[in-house]
Design an enzyme around this catalytic site. Sequence first.
Site, PDB file in Angstrom:
ATOM      1  N   LYS A 209       0.786  -1.271  -0.039  1.00  0.00           N
ATOM      2  CA  LYS A 209      -0.016   0.083  -0.018  1.00  0.00           C
ATOM      3  C   LYS A 209       0.953   1.277   0.036  1.00  0.00           C
ATOM      4  CE  LYS A 209      -3.962   1.850   2.587  1.00  0.00           C
ATOM      5  NZ  LYS A 209      -4.776   1.507   3.866  1.00  0.00           N
TER       6      LYS A 209
ATOM      7  N   SER B 149      -9.616   2.067   2.612  1.00  0.00           N
ATOM      8  CA  SER B 149      -8.849   2.918   1.968  1.00  0.00           C
ATOM      9  C   SER B 149      -7.811   1.863   1.320  1.00  0.00           C
ATOM     10  CB  SER B 149      -8.059   3.850   2.804  1.00  0.00           C
ATOM     11  OG  SER B 149      -7.177   3.261   3.904  1.00  0.00           O
TER      12      SER B 149
ATOM     13  N   SER C 253      -9.572  -0.277   7.172  1.00  0.00           N
ATOM     14  CA  SER C 253      -9.144  -0.256   5.581  1.00  0.00           C
ATOM     15  C   SER C 253      -8.308  -1.604   4.981  1.00  0.00           C
ATOM     16  CB  SER C 253      -8.168   0.916   5.587  1.00  0.00           C
ATOM     17  OG  SER C 253      -9.205   2.013   5.436  1.00  0.00           O
TER      18      SER C 253
HETATM   19  N1  GLN Z   1     -12.774   4.297   6.403  1.00  0.00           N
HETATM   20  C1  GLN Z   1     -12.228   4.670   7.612  1.00  0.00           C
HETATM   21  C2  GLN Z   1     -11.882   6.414   7.355  1.00  0.00           C
HETATM   22  O1  GLN Z   1     -12.188   6.771   6.458  1.00  0.00           O
HETATM   23  C3  GLN Z   1     -11.176   3.784   8.123  1.00  0.00           C
HETATM   24  C4  GLN Z   1      -9.766   4.158   7.237  1.00  0.00           C
HETATM   25  C5  GLN Z   1      -8.881   3.341   7.426  1.00  0.00           C
HETATM   26  O2  GLN Z   1      -8.789   2.438   8.065  1.00  0.00           O
HETATM   27  N2  GLN Z   1      -7.512   3.741   7.053  1.00  0.00           N
HETATM   28  O3  GLN Z   1     -11.433   6.757   8.441  1.00  0.00           O
END
Ligand code: GLN
Length: 487
Positions: free
Chosen positions: A76, A151, A175
């Site tokens: 990532k 994400s 994410s």
């Molecule tokens: N969807 C969540 C956010 O927008 C979690 C994102 C993540 O785990 N990086 O913060």
Amino acid sequence: MSDLTTMSAAQLAKAIADKQASAVEVTTAHLDRIDAVDERVHAFLHVDREGALAAAERVDRGEITGPLAGVPIAVKDVIATKGVPTTAASKILEGWRPPYDATLVERLRAAGMPMLGKTNMDEFAMGSSTEYSAYGPTNNPWDLGRIPGGSGGGSAASLAAYEAPLAIGTDTGGSIRQPGAVTGTVGAKPTYGGTSRYGLIAFSSSLDTPGPCARTVEDAALLHAVIAGHDPRDSTSIDRPVPDVVGAARLGSTGDLTGVKLGVVKEFAGDGSEPGVLSSFHESLEALVKLGAEIVEVSCPHFQYALPAYYLIAPSEASSNLARFDGVRYGLRTGDDGSRSLEEVMSLTREAGFGPEVKRRIILGTYALSSGYYDAYYGQAQKVRTLITRDFEAAFERVDVLVSPTTPFVAFPFGSRTSDPYQMYLADLFTIPTNLYGGPAISVPCGLSEGLPVGFQVMAPTMADDRMYRVAAALESAVGTFTPPAL
Ligand code: GLN
């Protein structure tokens, strides 16, 4: 698609060790697959063909051996890779090549795992669909018109598209698990502090947790074992032995869960989940009971406040962490023509470099931390965090693990949730409590709803990561794995 790209990481490692395939052949097959399909999938922001092949050659020369030697991996783009572009999918870091490797990247290199490239994501890991990438979205290999989750949508999609056998994600609120769920792949969030954050571009430091993404539970466990363990360069890293996650996954795959107590969270029962998600979840529970597990209903009354608490804590920490992107230290600099003050250049750089979701979080977090509102918002959210932790602790006195669907809905079409941030935040309804508590959780595919994958979540006590692998592997042995239509 060549056979090498459809094999599991465990199978590839064995084929390479037995000299049935070379690491270069395996890596080349995946690079060729990326060339063939990534224009449509867009899982990668950067492909490092030369670096990956050089690493594979070292394995073929016998310089590195180990359980995953020669098995390629996608990383990532929020994780620092020496000399290889690292942008966190933001314009503000465009062109930045870190002068150092994250600890977990060092461990991948030491394990002889060729890094194929860097995967797409929501900007600074803020989002649940990868639509907030400054470089355009990733398309879900199950249906190219739908989101791959976020994400870490790029990491999950690279697996589902057979571009990589393994990938690294980061999980702050879901994410790793949510993209796993909507792409029919496995995603595991280790115990907070079980994997090093050194070299991870910080979003919310008290929540951020790197972890493995794979197509099988055993593969996720093998990767977990490579990256986990104490790191003196991360002050929140846990200095204790890594649980035997590989042994637990193999035990689970024998399909015996006799005596294991699974807690179903009462408060998650109807909560806005699609009917197809609920029916897959309930069929999975029945399958687990057939393997010997016992189902216990547990109440976690504060879980309903997890989402609002998270959306104060995570943006607060983000507003502080993202202060470092000022046009001076890294990447983009805008308006520095000699006529403007330092403050003006910083402000123009941040205006041009950050996307709308990142700005929304910085504004929200700065507000929540401001002196007049600190107690009412941030302080209150921290108290809720403690109550959620107590809910988990009370539940784990009665059951071995908690289970739920990973997400309330399957992959949604592009654009259907971007106009209302709250609709996007709901994607992490079931994943966020675990982050606030700090325990491990895994998403494993459990079925299809209208042809799209559904994820099953297993949550375990802190440092009992092995338990979630056991239950997930048992479920996988009962329901099998899921393959998307050919691209
Ligand atoms: N969807 C969540 C956010 O927008 C979690 C994102 C993540 O785990 N990086 O913060």
